[in-house]
Design a protein around this motif. Sequence first.
Motif, PDB file in Angstrom:
ATOM      1  N   CYS A 179       0.839  -1.202   0.000  1.00  0.00           N
ATOM      2  CA  CYS A 179       0.000   0.000   0.000  1.00  0.00           C
ATOM      3  C   CYS A 179       0.875   1.253   0.000  1.00  0.00           C
ATOM      4  CB  CYS A 179      -0.910   0.005   1.222  1.00  0.00           C
ATOM      5  SG  CYS A 179      -2.230  -1.232   1.168  1.00  0.00           S
ATOM      6  N   GLU A 181       2.551   4.845   1.010  1.00  0.00           N
ATOM      7  CA  GLU A 181       3.031   5.331   2.296  1.00  0.00           C
ATOM      8  C   GLU A 181       1.950   6.178   2.972  1.00  0.00           C
ATOM      9  OE1 GLU A 181       5.808   4.738   3.894  1.00  0.00           O
ATOM     10  OE2 GLU A 181       6.603   3.408   2.326  1.00  0.00           O
ATOM     11  N   PRO A 182       1.798   6.046   4.305  1.00  0.00           N
ATOM     12  CA  PRO A 182       0.790   6.857   5.004  1.00  0.00           C
ATOM     13  C   PRO A 182       1.047   8.350   4.843  1.00  0.00           C
ATOM     14  CG  PRO A 182       1.619   5.094   6.407  1.00  0.00           C
ATOM     15  CD  PRO A 182       2.509   5.124   5.203  1.00  0.00           C
ATOM     16  N   THR A 187      -3.278   6.067   7.063  1.00  0.00           N
ATOM     17  CA  THR A 187      -3.172   5.061   6.006  1.00  0.00           C
ATOM     18  C   THR A 187      -4.309   5.234   5.002  1.00  0.00           C
ATOM     19  OG1 THR A 187      -4.485   3.485   7.277  1.00  0.00           O
ATOM     20  CG2 THR A 187      -2.078   3.407   7.547  1.00  0.00           C
ATOM     21  N   ASN A 189      -7.278   3.863   3.568  1.00  0.00           N
ATOM     22  CA  ASN A 189      -8.233   2.829   3.981  1.00  0.00           C
ATOM     23  C   ASN A 189      -8.657   1.937   2.819  1.00  0.00           C
ATOM     24  OD1 ASN A 189      -8.225   3.714   6.637  1.00  0.00           O
ATOM     25  ND2 ASN A 189      -9.891   5.176   6.282  1.00  0.00           N
ATOM     26  N   THR A 192      -5.883  -0.676   2.628  1.00  0.00           N
ATOM     27  CA  THR A 192      -5.779  -1.572   3.784  1.00  0.00           C
ATOM     28  C   THR A 192      -7.010  -2.461   3.941  1.00  0.00           C
ATOM     29  OG1 THR A 192      -6.637   0.209   5.192  1.00  0.00           O
ATOM     30  CG2 THR A 192      -4.240  -0.035   5.045  1.00  0.00           C
TER      31      THR A 192
END
Length: 715
Positions: A179, A181-182, A187, A189, A192
Amino acid sequence: MCCLHVLLRRLLFGSATRMEKTPLPADEDGRMMADTQSDAQLLDGNGSSLGTAMEPARDAWASKIQYLLAQVGFSVGLGNVWRFPYLCHQNGGGAFLLLYVLLLAVVGVPLFFLELAAGQCIRQGSIGVWKHISPKLAGIGYSSCVVCFFVALYYNVIIAWSLFYLGSSFQSPLPWEQCPEPIHNRTVNECTNSSPTTYFWFRKALDITDTINETGQLNSVMTICLLAAWTAVCLAMIKGIKSSGKVLYFSSIFPYVVLLCFLIRGLMLDGASEGIIHMIYPKLEIWGSVQVWRQAATQVFFALGLGFGSVIAYSSYNPLRNNCHRDALMVSFINFFTSILATLVVFAVLGFRAKTKAMECVTRNLALLSGISSGEFELNHLLNWTNISTPDSVMLEEYRNWFLHHRSSVPVNVTDCDPEEEMNKGVEGTGLAFIAFTEAMSLFPASPFWSALFFLMLLNLGLSTMLGTMQGILTPLTDNFKRLMRHKTALTVCSCVVGFVIGLVFTQRCGNYFVTMFDDYSATLPLIIVVIFETFSVSWVYGADRFLDDIENMLQWRPPVVYKYLWKYICLLAMIGLLGASVLQMILKRPTYTAWNHSTASKGKLDYPQWALVVLSLLIIFASLPVPLGYLHTLLKNKLGQGPETGRRRETDVEREDYMKCNTMEPDSASTLKPLDEEVGEEPHRNSFRALGSEQYKLLPQREETEDGEETTGM
């Protein structure tokens, strides 16, 4: 003196108006099928050719290998890689394979042979072939062209997707391995809650909307990829089969190299054997389902490319003596072999992916169990088969057996880890290629290499099928309209430009939903209708016996009589049954599409809105309408025809429309050629058919009368 004058003119100019037909090489000796001039070029008094100036020579295959690669490349497409494995998995595994082989033998091969023989015999595209048999049937060819155009519009979008993923594969790590990078410690969603590969497909590649109603916003990256895809198709076809045939040497062979590499690599993976066993395990009870029979027949139908006109177009460039019966058996076998090979590869890799996902599930559940205090739960008693601190030592079968016996006693939310559930996720169509298979490859060592190899294979599979689809449009048009034949390059370029402009519909953010609509409804019903009329025209209008006679004269041996009964009864009834089942399904079940909801990060079924139902209905109507319109046009033309010779011609037209013998020569020159061994004035037998070489034909002089009543010979 008058008679002597006419005799002298015949002696002087008779030799100038006689020309032997250039012999076509047989395919048995393996010689080159070189480009030849028209079968009957007229010569002027000085012996110079007028045929080339009047009409361009028809193309011919450079070799038999090139022709076979073209037929295999067209019939073996993306459906062999992502649709056949899905159907096999969903419909009983080995039982579906047996059903597929049965339908391939009794329906697929006979209809494929019919199209090959018709194209090679008459040496025209789909419009010319059915118009040649009867002018009332010309609409069959036009319907094939319309369907090919619809398919080409969305098929090139899939090539554009493959180009995008191919370009993205030259990164390490692959952009869909994890995923993003935050951002500001938050994050994504959508990623994730689904998976990195799913997120990359729906958000990065397609940037998809939640419904089909959100139209108008173009995806700039996919628009550029679509332009590149149409440019590649245009360059490959710019000189007809002379250029596309050379491209097919790579695009038709390379996918087999990749599939073999993936098969060898896949068999070495943990879980591959379980995936293959899951695929071939037979469930014979599915034979009682009408839906399974319909899906198997549809797959046979599309796997061989029946009804598109591309098979007819490719075979029309063959020499007369080419063994089209052997070609039908060979191409059908290669197609089936490719489907089996692709299915083995897919399930070996998906078995590895399912096993990996299941072991990740075991690790998560053991982590939950390790957090339980011994006072709350007799953990050691229930987990006496392993050391919970080392999850890698737990066998998947051991964990599943423990879960079945003790799940009611566990106070935490521990789940079962079933690999079969993972096998069932995203294994159809684009979900298989761009999500499931892509995710599995990201687990390989040297994953960028395998990813680039896979999407390069998809690109070549799509390109070879796309070339055949475009040939199903261009060949009938150039054969039927002589002005277009003189400007084939301009026609090719204009067709690709129009295809790109209309294809912008599919590069919208909701374009994937339109691809699904066109794939499900623009081709299925119209093609079935086209093949029904093709089979009926040959077996009942023209006559199956007459058609076998023509093939016998063409090949110098008679095909088995079983083809007559297959064409007249089995194939025709099977196609009518398939049409009825497809129409019934559409009536009983409202059309739906699979949409992506970005807020829940999940897929769901949605009903098409009313305007979309109108669009898909128009797609079916426009593709099927030329068949009845062609019939009505011929009837009105015969009734409203005017001119002093109309009445005298009508009886001849009626007889001609009953059926017209297959022709072994170029259509325009056929009327000026006559067998040498026939006496002038002697009418040949109505069912006779000359399929011999150039030495049996001579050019008859055209007779004109001068003002004083003399007969002269001119051009």
